[in-house]
Design an enzyme around this catalytic site. Structure first.
Site, PDB file in Angstrom:
ATOM      1  N   HIS A 129       2.744  11.286  14.174  1.00  0.00           N
ATOM      2  CA  HIS A 129       3.514  10.320  13.393  1.00  0.00           C
ATOM      3  C   HIS A 129       4.677   9.733  14.190  1.00  0.00           C
ATOM      4  O   HIS A 129       5.102   8.608  13.948  1.00  0.00           O
ATOM      5  CB  HIS A 129       4.039  11.003  12.134  1.00  0.00           C
ATOM      6  CG  HIS A 129       4.519  10.038  11.125  1.00  0.00           C
ATOM      7  ND1 HIS A 129       3.668   9.213  10.429  1.00  0.00           N
ATOM      8  CD2 HIS A 129       5.759   9.716  10.725  1.00  0.00           C
ATOM      9  CE1 HIS A 129       4.370   8.446   9.631  1.00  0.00           C
ATOM     10  NE2 HIS A 129       5.645   8.730   9.792  1.00  0.00           N
ATOM     11  N   LYS A 195       2.289  -2.263   4.616  1.00  0.00           N
ATOM     12  CA  LYS A 195       2.585  -1.388   3.472  1.00  0.00           C
ATOM     13  C   LYS A 195       4.095  -1.317   3.247  1.00  0.00           C
ATOM     14  O   LYS A 195       4.855  -1.200   4.206  1.00  0.00           O
ATOM     15  CB  LYS A 195       2.046   0.015   3.786  1.00  0.00           C
ATOM     16  CG  LYS A 195       2.360   1.047   2.742  1.00  0.00           C
ATOM     17  CD  LYS A 195       1.767   2.386   3.097  1.00  0.00           C
ATOM     18  CE  LYS A 195       2.582   3.144   4.117  1.00  0.00           C
ATOM     19  NZ  LYS A 195       2.028   4.452   4.447  1.00  0.00           N
ATOM     20  N   GLY A 226      -2.644  10.123  -0.931  1.00  0.00           N
ATOM     21  CA  GLY A 226      -3.822   9.251  -1.034  1.00  0.00           C
ATOM     22  C   GLY A 226      -3.499   7.847  -1.519  1.00  0.00           C
ATOM     23  O   GLY A 226      -4.367   6.976  -1.557  1.00  0.00           O
ATOM     24  N   GLY A 227      -2.226   7.596  -1.871  1.00  0.00           N
ATOM     25  CA  GLY A 227      -1.826   6.295  -2.413  1.00  0.00           C
ATOM     26  C   GLY A 227      -2.077   5.155  -1.430  1.00  0.00           C
ATOM     27  O   GLY A 227      -2.608   4.102  -1.796  1.00  0.00           O
TER      28      GLY A 227
HETATM   29  C1  R5P Z   1       2.594   6.798   6.969  1.00  0.00           C
HETATM   30  O1  R5P Z   1       3.310   6.209   7.731  1.00  0.00           O
HETATM   31  C2  R5P Z   1       1.274   7.365   7.347  1.00  0.00           C
HETATM   32  O2  R5P Z   1       0.664   6.607   8.344  1.00  0.00           O
HETATM   33  C3  R5P Z   1       0.357   7.430   6.147  1.00  0.00           C
HETATM   34  O3  R5P Z   1      -0.014   6.119   5.763  1.00  0.00           O
HETATM   35  C4  R5P Z   1       1.011   8.120   4.988  1.00  0.00           C
HETATM   36  O4  R5P Z   1       1.533   9.349   5.374  1.00  0.00           O
HETATM   37  C5  R5P Z   1       0.026   8.316   3.839  1.00  0.00           C
HETATM   38  O5  R5P Z   1       0.709   8.866   2.761  1.00  0.00           O
HETATM   39  P1  R5P Z   1       0.097   8.836   1.313  1.00  0.00           P
HETATM   40  O6  R5P Z   1      -1.312   9.354   1.407  1.00  0.00           O
HETATM   41  O7  R5P Z   1       0.998   9.712   0.516  1.00  0.00           O
HETATM   42  O8  R5P Z   1       0.139   7.411   0.828  1.00  0.00           O
END
Ligand code: R5P
Length: 292
Positions: A129, A195, A226-227
């Site tokens: 990350h 996003k 998963g959002g």
């Molecule tokens: C965020 O910067 C990561 O790349 C993922 O998109 C994120 O951790 C996904 O989180 P969630 O599944 O809670 O939407």
């Protein structure tokens, strides 16, 4: 240099595959938990002048995954290991990779500095990350390299479902380099969406996708709630995609994330960075190459 692999509690399967791929020695050790949850670790193997490879995952139980590494690294250093390489595809505390608000703990820096201080010499991460490239880096004194699982995830889906006309979607600018790399290596077209996170469980997504009649793979580094994945799948479906697959390096699947994604995606696949029912792609091959 002869390598001795030490599997940590969260990463036993991956460690064994790395032993098989590299022909290294699997360490002999005793590890258990005291009744209150504390770790006990005792090394049997002779690691003097050898390279020790500690294989770990930062999920589940990120805090104890670190304590376990602290004990193992310090023990190996005292036993005379020449190099101590940490293979941690999903590195704990990687999301707090900068100070967002005054007064915050700089968690990633703290963990990297402690591991380096105890004797770790190298870190191998996968789609970390805190990196947006696939090069060598220095993490607050600890040398590292970041690998990507993107190409292997896409190749796996292409082979399993005999897919043609594949288009990759990144749900976020943060994964745009992951998409660029996977797109180049699998000769697939791609789109990067934008996003905006409105809360832990709430994301909004903007950007145009034109995937009518295509097989779409939404590719991200992490699936947590998963959002993010669900919003991107929705966009691909509304644009007329034939099939939509969800692929990520690290499948955390907090709460009901997995059953919900299984209802909306044609298939969900992740790697053995974090073991769960979707971790069908192994990172062992890429890690073995990086260990050479
Ligand atoms: C965020 O910067 C990561 O790349 C993922 O998109 C994120 O951790 C996904 O989180 P969630 O599944 O809670 O939407």
């Amino acid at each position: 240099m002869k390598k001795v692999i030490i599997p940590c509690e969260n990463a036993g399967d991956l460690a064994i595959k790395i032993v098989e791929k590299t022909g290294s020695e699997l360490a002999s050790y005793e590890e258990r938990r005291f009744p209150d949850g504390e770790f006990y670790f005792r090394l049997d193997s002779d690691v003097k002048n050898k390279e020790v490879v500690v294989v770990q995952s930062g999920y589940p139980h990120p805090n104890s995954s670190l304590i376990e590494m602290f004990l193992i690294v310090d023990t190996c250093k005292r036993a005379g290991a020449k190099k101590i390489t940490l293979v941690v595809p999903y590195f704990p505390y990687a999301r707090q990779d900068k100070i967002f608000k005054k007064g915050e703990a700089f968690s990633l820096r703290t963990m990297a500095k402690l591991l380096k201080k105890l004797g770790a010499t190298k870190l191998i991460t996968v789609d970390a990350h805190f990196r947006d490239d696939y090069k060598k880096y220095n993490l607050f004194g600890l040398d590292g390299i970041n690998l990507s699982a993107g190409p292997e995830l896409v190749k796996y889906l292409k082979a399993k479902f005999k897919l043609k006309n594949v288009h990759l979607i990144s749900p976020d600018w943060g994964a745009s380099e992951m998409i660029r790399n996977a797109s180049k290596k699998t000769k697939s077209s791609s789109t990067v969406l934008k996003k905006v996170r409105k809360g832990d469980y709430n994301v909004e997504m903007s950007g145009e996708v034109n995937v009518k009649g295509k097989n779409v793979v939404v590719l991200d580094d992490i699936i947590s709630t998963g959002g993010t994945m669900a919003r991107a799948i929705d966009k691909a479906k509304k644009s007329g995609a034939k099939k939509v697959f969800a692929a990520a390096t690290h499948g955390l699947f907090v709460g009901d994330a997995l059953p919900l994604l299984k209802k909306t995606a044609t298939y969900v696949v992740t790697t053995d960075s974090i073991v769960n029912e979707t971790s069908e792609v192994t990172l062992a091959g890429e890690i073995a190459k990086a260990l050479k």
